[in-house]
Design an enzyme around this catalytic site. Structure first.
Site, PDB file in Angstrom:
ATOM      1  N   TYR A 154       0.895  -1.240   0.018  1.00  0.00           N
ATOM      2  CA  TYR A 154      -0.004   0.060  -0.085  1.00  0.00           C
ATOM      3  C   TYR A 154       0.799   1.169   0.108  1.00  0.00           C
ATOM      4  O   TYR A 154       0.550   2.407  -0.651  1.00  0.00           O
ATOM      5  CB  TYR A 154      -0.890  -0.234   1.206  1.00  0.00           C
ATOM      6  N   LYS A 183       0.815   3.914  -2.959  1.00  0.00           N
ATOM      7  CA  LYS A 183       0.769   5.400  -2.663  1.00  0.00           C
ATOM      8  C   LYS A 183       1.799   6.481  -2.757  1.00  0.00           C
ATOM      9  O   LYS A 183       1.711   7.563  -3.350  1.00  0.00           O
ATOM     10  CB  LYS A 183       0.080   5.678  -1.093  1.00  0.00           C
TER      11      LYS A 183
HETATM   12  P1  NAP Z   1     -13.537   2.367   0.551  1.00  0.00           P
HETATM   13  O1  NAP Z   1     -14.604   2.741   1.808  1.00  0.00           O
HETATM   14  O2  NAP Z   1     -13.039   0.765   1.017  1.00  0.00           O
HETATM   15  O3  NAP Z   1     -13.976   2.743  -0.577  1.00  0.00           O
HETATM   16  C1  NAP Z   1     -13.268   2.370  -1.690  1.00  0.00           C
HETATM   17  C2  NAP Z   1     -13.919   2.741  -3.008  1.00  0.00           C
HETATM   18  O4  NAP Z   1     -12.901   2.410  -4.235  1.00  0.00           O
HETATM   19  C3  NAP Z   1     -15.119   1.974  -3.060  1.00  0.00           C
HETATM   20  O5  NAP Z   1     -16.112   3.042  -3.977  1.00  0.00           O
HETATM   21  C4  NAP Z   1     -14.961   0.728  -4.128  1.00  0.00           C
HETATM   22  O6  NAP Z   1     -15.787   0.665  -4.984  1.00  0.00           O
HETATM   23  C5  NAP Z   1     -13.781   1.589  -4.979  1.00  0.00           C
HETATM   24  N1  NAP Z   1     -12.993   0.636  -5.688  1.00  0.00           N
HETATM   25  C6  NAP Z   1     -12.056  -0.354  -5.039  1.00  0.00           C
HETATM   26  N2  NAP Z   1     -11.404  -1.212  -6.028  1.00  0.00           N
HETATM   27  C7  NAP Z   1     -11.723  -0.585  -7.138  1.00  0.00           C
HETATM   28  C8  NAP Z   1     -11.428  -0.821  -8.333  1.00  0.00           C
HETATM   29  N3  NAP Z   1     -10.480  -1.964  -8.834  1.00  0.00           N
HETATM   30  N4  NAP Z   1     -11.868  -0.122  -9.511  1.00  0.00           N
HETATM   31  C9  NAP Z   1     -12.709   0.918  -9.213  1.00  0.00           C
HETATM   32  N5  NAP Z   1     -13.097   1.155  -8.091  1.00  0.00           N
HETATM   33  C10 NAP Z   1     -12.643   0.342  -6.996  1.00  0.00           C
HETATM   34  O7  NAP Z   1     -12.190   3.184   0.978  1.00  0.00           O
HETATM   35  P2  NAP Z   1     -11.865   4.913   1.436  1.00  0.00           P
HETATM   36  O8  NAP Z   1     -11.188   4.728   2.791  1.00  0.00           O
HETATM   37  O9  NAP Z   1     -13.117   5.761   1.211  1.00  0.00           O
HETATM   38  O10 NAP Z   1     -10.741   5.135   0.317  1.00  0.00           O
HETATM   39  C11 NAP Z   1     -10.688   6.013  -0.706  1.00  0.00           C
HETATM   40  C12 NAP Z   1      -9.404   6.413  -1.054  1.00  0.00           C
HETATM   41  O11 NAP Z   1      -8.755   6.898   0.181  1.00  0.00           O
HETATM   42  C13 NAP Z   1      -8.573   5.020  -1.527  1.00  0.00           C
HETATM   43  O12 NAP Z   1      -7.692   5.539  -2.418  1.00  0.00           O
HETATM   44  C14 NAP Z   1      -7.665   5.027  -0.273  1.00  0.00           C
HETATM   45  O13 NAP Z   1      -6.423   4.326  -0.547  1.00  0.00           O
HETATM   46  C15 NAP Z   1      -7.525   6.376   0.412  1.00  0.00           C
HETATM   47  N6  NAP Z   1      -7.193   6.611   1.622  1.00  0.00           N
HETATM   48  C16 NAP Z   1      -8.153   5.979   2.863  1.00  0.00           C
HETATM   49  C17 NAP Z   1      -7.562   6.129   4.297  1.00  0.00           C
HETATM   50  C18 NAP Z   1      -8.481   5.496   5.200  1.00  0.00           C
HETATM   51  O14 NAP Z   1      -8.012   5.644   6.330  1.00  0.00           O
HETATM   52  N7  NAP Z   1      -9.783   5.149   4.932  1.00  0.00           N
HETATM   53  C19 NAP Z   1      -6.615   6.929   4.411  1.00  0.00           C
HETATM   54  C20 NAP Z   1      -5.612   7.504   3.382  1.00  0.00           C
HETATM   55  C21 NAP Z   1      -6.156   7.136   2.080  1.00  0.00           C
HETATM   56  P3  NAP Z   1     -16.884  -0.860  -4.890  1.00  0.00           P
HETATM   57  O15 NAP Z   1     -18.022  -0.129  -4.156  1.00  0.00           O
HETATM   58  O16 NAP Z   1     -16.869  -1.238  -6.381  1.00  0.00           O
HETATM   59  O17 NAP Z   1     -16.183  -1.657  -3.996  1.00  0.00           O
END
Ligand code: NAP
Length: 272
Positions: free
Chosen positions: A169, A173
């Site tokens: 990861y 990133k």
């Molecule tokens: P999440 O709740 O798991 O949502 C992930 C989203 O990405 C969902 O809409 C999912 O769609 C979509 N997705 C996953 N794999 C995909 C693929 N192969 N093609 C297209 N769409 C895909 O995660 P989140 O926490 O909101 O994360 C969103 C972003 O923020 C990510 O890039 C993550 O790395 C980043 N981020 C998160 C955190 C954290 O603590 N949560 C921290 C830093 C950065 P489906 O509904 O189809 O599964």
């Protein structure tokens, strides 16, 4: 010197901060992507939303439509180049032009460095790094033709600093941060702005993936989450809406003077 700006058409004084703009948001079904979709709709943008399954978008599409915005959506796996091409073509067909692209889709896999299989490493890189690259490439070509545009990449504090038990990861990133900076540099004179947001811990489904970390530490998940919060100076995990506020700013004309930036939001967990 260019007189082009990165912004969508000028706003009327009483319009939302994104009025008149069209935006493509990947990973919009839940979590941070959904919060960004809601915030963009509130600010007057028309939206093309994407996730791996169209059914996952039904709720947010209805929500955005109820706010009076034009909304369309499509399933796409960002790890698949053909799928991304179809998504981009559908967005252009729906709206004619795309002013803002948010690369938010992402996945998380956490385990010690020595335990990753090549397939696990590959999948995280394919979705987070290649996925962002594919969408950015199409977005940049499209925006170069228009002489303006905003790209907002959702990276992570893991894209700027080291972190234990998440080498894949973290590598993916770091790649997103590098893609952001390189694209920003190459496209600034073309009127395109490319910036990234680097969140710390945000309360979404993705945090559920930390159950493995809790098990490894011999802790119940709730106790592990409480320990995570205790490491954060503000004492709590972030909410998705807090990331969306920054995305609105980076998508709006207010940030036209910025490009290649990686804005951290981590409750003070990481500074600098
Ligand atoms: P999440 O709740 O798991 O949502 C992930 C989203 O990405 C969902 O809409 C999912 O769609 C979509 N997705 C996953 N794999 C995909 C693929 N192969 N093609 C297209 N769409 C895909 O995660 P989140 O926490 O909101 O994360 C969103 C972003 O923020 C990510 O890039 C993550 O790395 C980043 N981020 C998160 C955190 C954290 O603590 N949560 C921290 C830093 C950065 P489906 O509904 O189809 O599964």
């Amino acid at each position: 010197m260019t007189t082009e700006t990165a912004s969508p058409p000028a706003l009327s004084p009483n319009a939302g901060r994104l009025a008149g703009a069209t935006a493509l948001i990947t990973g919009a079904s839940r979590g941070i992507g959904r919060a960004i979709a809601e915030a963009f709709a509130r600010e007057g943008a028309d939206l093309f939303l994407s996730a791996t399954a169209r059914a996952n978008l039904a709720d947010i599409e209805a929500h955005v439509a109820a706010a009076g915005r034009r909304v369309a959506g499509a399933a796409a796996d960002v790890a698949d180049e053909a799928s991304v091409e179809a998504l981009f073509a559908a967005t252009v067909e729906a709206f004619g032009g795309i002013d803002i692209v948010v690369n938010n889709a992402g996945i998380y896999t956490g385990k010690p460095f020595t335990e990753y299989t090549a397939d696990e490493f590959d999948r995280v890189m394919r979705v987070n790094a290649y996925g962002t690259f594919h969408v950015m490439q199409l977005a940049l070509r499209h925006m170069q033709g228009r002489g303006r545009g905003k790209i907002v990449n959702i990276a992570s504090t893991a894209g700027k600093w080291e972190s234990p038990n998440q080498a894949a990861y973290n590598a993916s990133k770091h790649a997103v941060v590098a893609l952001t900076r390189c694209a920003a540099l190459e496209n600034a004179a073309a009127g395109i702005r490319v910036n990234a947001i680097c969140p710390g811990f945000v309360e979404t489904d993705m945090i559920g993936e930390f159950e493995g970390h809790a098990a490894r530490a011999g802790m119940e998940f709730d106790a592990f989450k409480a320990a995570m919060a205790a490491r954060i100076p503000t004492g709590r995990l972030l909410q998705p809406e807090e990331i969306a506020h920054i995305a609105v700013y980076l998508a709006s004309p207010e940030s036209d003077g910025m490009t290649g930036q990686t804005i951290s939001i981590s409750g003070g967990m990481r500074m600098g």
